[in-house]
Each structure stands twice: as structure tokens, then as C-alpha cells.
Design a protein around this motif. Structure first.
Motif, mmCIF file in Angstrom:
data_model
loop_
_atom_site.group_PDB
_atom_site.id
_atom_site.type_symbol
_atom_site.label_atom_id
_atom_site.label_comp_id
_atom_site.label_asym_id
_atom_site.label_seq_id
_atom_site.Cartn_x
_atom_site.Cartn_y
_atom_site.Cartn_z
ATOM 1 N N TYR A 290 0.642 -1.192 0.094
ATOM 2 C CA TYR A 290 -0.233 -0.063 0.154
ATOM 3 C C TYR A 290 0.819 1.245 0.080
ATOM 4 C CZ TYR A 290 -2.656 3.785 2.284
ATOM 5 O OH TYR A 290 -3.149 5.029 2.764
ATOM 6 N N GLN A 293 2.389 1.524 -3.195
ATOM 7 C CA GLN A 293 1.231 2.385 -4.303
ATOM 8 C C GLN A 293 1.398 3.829 -4.151
ATOM 9 O OE1 GLN A 293 0.174 1.761 -6.967
ATOM 10 N NE2 GLN A 293 -1.198 -0.196 -7.072
ATOM 11 N N TYR A 296 4.485 5.317 -5.764
ATOM 12 C CA TYR A 296 4.321 5.116 -6.955
ATOM 13 C C TYR A 296 3.553 6.357 -7.572
ATOM 14 C CZ TYR A 296 4.189 2.807 -11.692
ATOM 15 O OH TYR A 296 4.115 2.494 -12.872
ATOM 16 N N LYS A 297 2.381 6.268 -6.975
ATOM 17 C CA LYS A 297 1.474 7.430 -7.509
ATOM 18 C C LYS A 297 2.042 8.929 -7.337
ATOM 19 C CE LYS A 297 -3.308 9.160 -7.140
ATOM 20 N NZ LYS A 297 -4.411 9.273 -6.480
ATOM 21 N N PHE A 303 -1.701 5.219 -10.025
ATOM 22 C CA PHE A 303 -1.300 3.941 -9.322
ATOM 23 C C PHE A 303 -0.723 2.776 -10.119
ATOM 24 C CE2 PHE A 303 -4.826 5.065 -6.220
ATOM 25 C CZ PHE A 303 -4.223 5.360 -5.153
ATOM 26 N N ALA A 304 0.115 2.003 -9.538
ATOM 27 C CA ALA A 304 0.792 1.118 -10.520
ATOM 28 C C ALA A 304 -0.136 0.294 -10.927
ATOM 29 C CB ALA A 304 1.770 0.359 -9.735
ATOM 30 N N LEU A 310 5.885 -2.576 -8.359
ATOM 31 C CA LEU A 310 6.271 -1.978 -7.186
ATOM 32 C C LEU A 310 7.619 -2.285 -6.683
ATOM 33 C CD1 LEU A 310 2.591 -2.251 -5.503
ATOM 34 C CD2 LEU A 310 3.878 -0.363 -6.615
ATOM 35 N N MET A 326 -4.163 -7.815 -7.176
ATOM 36 C CA MET A 326 -4.784 -6.520 -6.967
ATOM 37 C C MET A 326 -5.902 -6.436 -7.989
ATOM 38 S SD MET A 326 -2.459 -3.103 -7.369
ATOM 39 C CE MET A 326 -1.749 -3.342 -8.965
ATOM 40 N N ASN A 328 -7.695 -3.784 -9.872
ATOM 41 C CA ASN A 328 -7.824 -2.166 -10.310
ATOM 42 C C ASN A 328 -9.434 -1.682 -10.651
ATOM 43 O OD1 ASN A 328 -4.994 -1.613 -10.265
ATOM 44 N ND2 ASN A 328 -4.959 -3.068 -12.026
ATOM 45 N N TYR A 333 -7.598 1.040 -6.383
ATOM 46 C CA TYR A 333 -7.236 -0.442 -6.341
ATOM 47 C C TYR A 333 -7.680 -1.053 -5.118
ATOM 48 C CZ TYR A 333 -3.518 0.538 -3.618
ATOM 49 O OH TYR A 333 -2.703 0.906 -2.550
ATOM 50 N N GLU A 350 -7.491 1.191 -1.493
ATOM 51 C CA GLU A 350 -6.727 2.348 -1.978
ATOM 52 C C GLU A 350 -6.922 3.464 -1.042
ATOM 53 O OE1 GLU A 350 -10.654 3.384 -2.793
ATOM 54 O OE2 GLU A 350 -9.602 1.575 -3.557
#
Length: 357
Positions: A290, A293, A296-297, A303-304, A310, A326, A328, A333, A350
Motif C-alpha cells: 500500500y 503504491q 508510485y502514485k 497507481f501502479a 512496485l 490486485m 484495479n 485498487y 486504496e
């Protein structure tokens, strides 16, 4: 720290320096404690002179919130419970016991203080914060989500049946001597944490996610009056954050990293250690994903699309490969794990909320 109220009189307050995708530098293993049930009456006077307190064990000494420094002064806690209250005893070593905030629900951590964080169901949402200074001034609030998400903190929420008392080993607000510290005794009513009027929420032989924090400031003394110390730039020096269960970052509001308090129905004469379940260890791993993510965002503005993006190693527990999937959807997600240990489906959304079903 600024207070900002909306028309609903909701406090939106950033309690510490919180980044949107803060990540721990190392693996953090939460602390555990077994609180035993008592039948004796405890008088909340800050003295803790009941025999049951003498039998209860101390926690490990507090450590710096990032988990890599030994605090300047010792802090430790004992815990007990009965059918009505969760009892907490804090032993706070401090050579200068001082405080000047007397208004309830003021920003208590602008004084040296002791703080209690409670997430009864461990879903990281809808948790409780309590701060108390050496004057026994209280700030209590309800937080619907950690500050990493869009949230509200209800400053007008109160523990209606809270009991607390302070005993100072020394002299309060007197700079002419050296104190030993202060003792804080707290009784938190279980009924104040109910989510339904008739709910039986007493955690008999169950655990809650709990953490404790001590905020300590460098101080100045002017005309025998204490105040927070300022630097050459005129700004207050940064506070120290010492905690029971380390977070890995300067942010108490990562409830998935808080400690575990197990409420044993056995008395204080019993020795019983709480063992964290494998499902909880899976949950730790899911929150690593989490946070990845979120990072990443922050970097890619989205989000990935798949877990492989990740760069998080797979998890193996008791020779079991834990597979995280996961899903989406339009707004984010969900992370899913079918636990091989309990056969439950574990979910992290998410927005960080944990669900087990």
C-alpha cells in the motif's frame, strides 16, 4: 501547527511532519503487551499504590519514533483492565516537569505530553487519540482516517467517562530544583469506544492496536517561567517524539504499525505472552505494498497497474508463499490475499482501510 475549522467545526490538524508517501527506512516489528484482567478497584489518583499495579509488567522502554535512537529520558507503561475500563499507567522521567496549557482540547503537544492511540478493530480507520500534559489537561479526538488520506479529525469528540490523574515526583513548574518525573494514571471507559449503543466491546481475550507517544521539548526559563525553546531563527526547535512501538518515520498516524495489546481474562498472577498471528504478518506485508503504491502514485501521478511494478519481494511465512492479487477499478485498487492460515480473505483498499472476511 495551525487549527483550521470547516463549518461543521471539524478540526483538520497535522500533528506531526507527515509526507504523503513516507516510508520506513527499515522493517519495523510492532511491540506486544498482555494486559491482565483485575477484580480489584483502582483509584485514579496518579499514585498507582494498588497491589495489582505492582504485579503488572512494564513495557519495554520507549524508543525514538524512527526506531534508531535511545531517548534522553526513560518512559514506560503498565496496563490492566476490568469489565468497565482500560487502565494505563505511564512512568515519565523528566528533570524539569512543567506545563502551561490548561484549556481542554487545546493543542496539548505544545507542552511536554503523553499520548494514547487506540484502533480497536485494527482497520486503520476510525481511531482515537488522547493527549495529556503534566497539568492533567486533556485533548481527546476521533480520527476517521490517517492524515495520509483526506480525513476529518473530530476535535469536539470527548471521552465522556475518562479518568486521569498526575503525580509529580518533584515540583511542578519550579525551575529551582531538579525533578525525577511524573506519573500519569488513566482509566479509559470501554463504553466510550462503542460503535453502537448496546455493543459489548470489552475485548476479552482479544487484541487492540495501540500505541503510546511522549512529546518532549527543549525549554527556556525566563523569570522562572518555562517555555519552549526557540532557535536563532526565532522558530521553536523541533520536538522529540518517543514511542512504545516505533513507526520508522516521524508520523504517529500509521496505525498499521502500532503495537498489540492483548486483553487476557487471566489475572496478573499469570504469565501469558501474546503471539502475533500469521494473518497479521500478511497484513504488514499488504501495507508495505500500500505504501509502495502511494509512492508510485506520487512519482507517476497514477497507481501502479500491477504488483510487479512496485518491486516488493514476495512474502513467505511458515513455508507458505503468500500471493497478493490486485484488482484495479475506476478510483483506485484493492489488494487481496486468501490466507492459507485462517482461510479468510484479507483486503487493503486504496484508501488504506483493512477488511477481513
Amino acid at each position: 501547527m495551525n487549527k483550521c475549522f470547516n463549518p461543521g467545526v471539524v478540526l483538520m490538524l497535522l500533528l506531526f511532519s507527515i509526507t504523503s508517501c513516507s516510508q520506513s527506512k527499515k522493517e519495523i516489528i510492532p511491540q506486544t503487551y498482555t494486559a491482565h484482567k483485575i477484580s480489584e478497584t483502582i483509584t485514579i489518583d496518579g499514585k498507582a499504590d494498588e497491589a495489582v499495579w505492582a504485579k503488572a509488567k512494564w513495557t519495554n522502554d520507549f524508543i525514538d519514533i524512527e526506531g534508531d535512537k535511545t531517548p534522553k529520558y526513560q518512559t514506560r507503561v503498565k496496563m490492566l483492565w476490568d469489565e468497565n475500563y482500560y487502565y494505563i499507567l505511564a512512568d515519565i522521567k523528566e528533570p524539569h516537569v512543567w506545563g502551561d496549557i490548561t484549556e481542554r482540547d487545546a493543542v496539548i503537544f505544545h507542552n511536554n505530553d503523553f499520548e494514547v492511540f487506540i484502533d480497536p478493530d485494527g482497520d486503520t480507520h476510525n481511531y482515537y487519540e488522547l493527549e495529556i500534559n503534566a497539568l492533567n489537561t486533556v485533548w481527546d479526538l476521533f480520527v476517521n482516517k490517517p492524515y495520509r488520506e483526506i480525513n476529518v479529525a473530530l476535535n469536539d469528540w470527548n471521552y465522556t467517562g475518562l479518568k486521569s490523574a498526575v503525580s509529580v515526583d518533584g515540583t511542578l513548574n519550579n525551575p529551582d530544583d531538579i525533578d525525577k518525573g511524573w506519573t500519569l494514571e488513566i482509566a479509559i471507559p470501554f463504553k466510550d469506544l462503542r460503535t453502537a449503543y448496546y455493543q459489548d466491546n470489552v475485548p476479552r481475550d482479544q487484541f487492540w492496536r495501540v500505541n503510546f507517544s511522549r512529546v518532549n521539548w527543549e525549554h527556556d526559563i525566563t523569570d522562572k517561567v518555562y517555555s519552549r525553546k526557540k532557535g536563532a531563527d526565532g522558530k521553536f526547535l523541533h520536538e522529540y517524539n518517543w514511542v512504545w512501538s516505533p513507526i520508522g518515520v516521524i508520523n504517529m498516524h500509521e496505525p498499521e504499525k502500532w503495537g498489540y495489546v492483548y486483553f487476557s481474562s487471566k489475572g496478573v498472577d499469570h504469565t501469558e505472552e501474546f503471539t502475533v498471528s500469521n494473518d497479521e504478518k500478511i497484513k504488514w506485508h499488504m501495507y508495505t505494498l500500500y505504501r509502495a503504491q502511494r509512492a508510485y502514485k506520487g512519482k507517476h501521478k497514477r497507481f501502479a497497474p500491477q504488483i510487479a511494478d512496485l518491486n516488493i519481494s514476495d512474502l513467505v511465512i511458515d513455508n507458505q508463499n503468500i500471493k497478493v492479487t490486485m484488482q484495479n477499478h475506476d478510483i483506485g485498487y484493492n489488494l487481496y490475499v486468501k490466507s492459507p492460515f485462517s482461510n479468510k480473505t484479507l483486503i487493503v483498499r486504496e484508501d488504506g482501510k483493512f477488511i477481513s472476511k
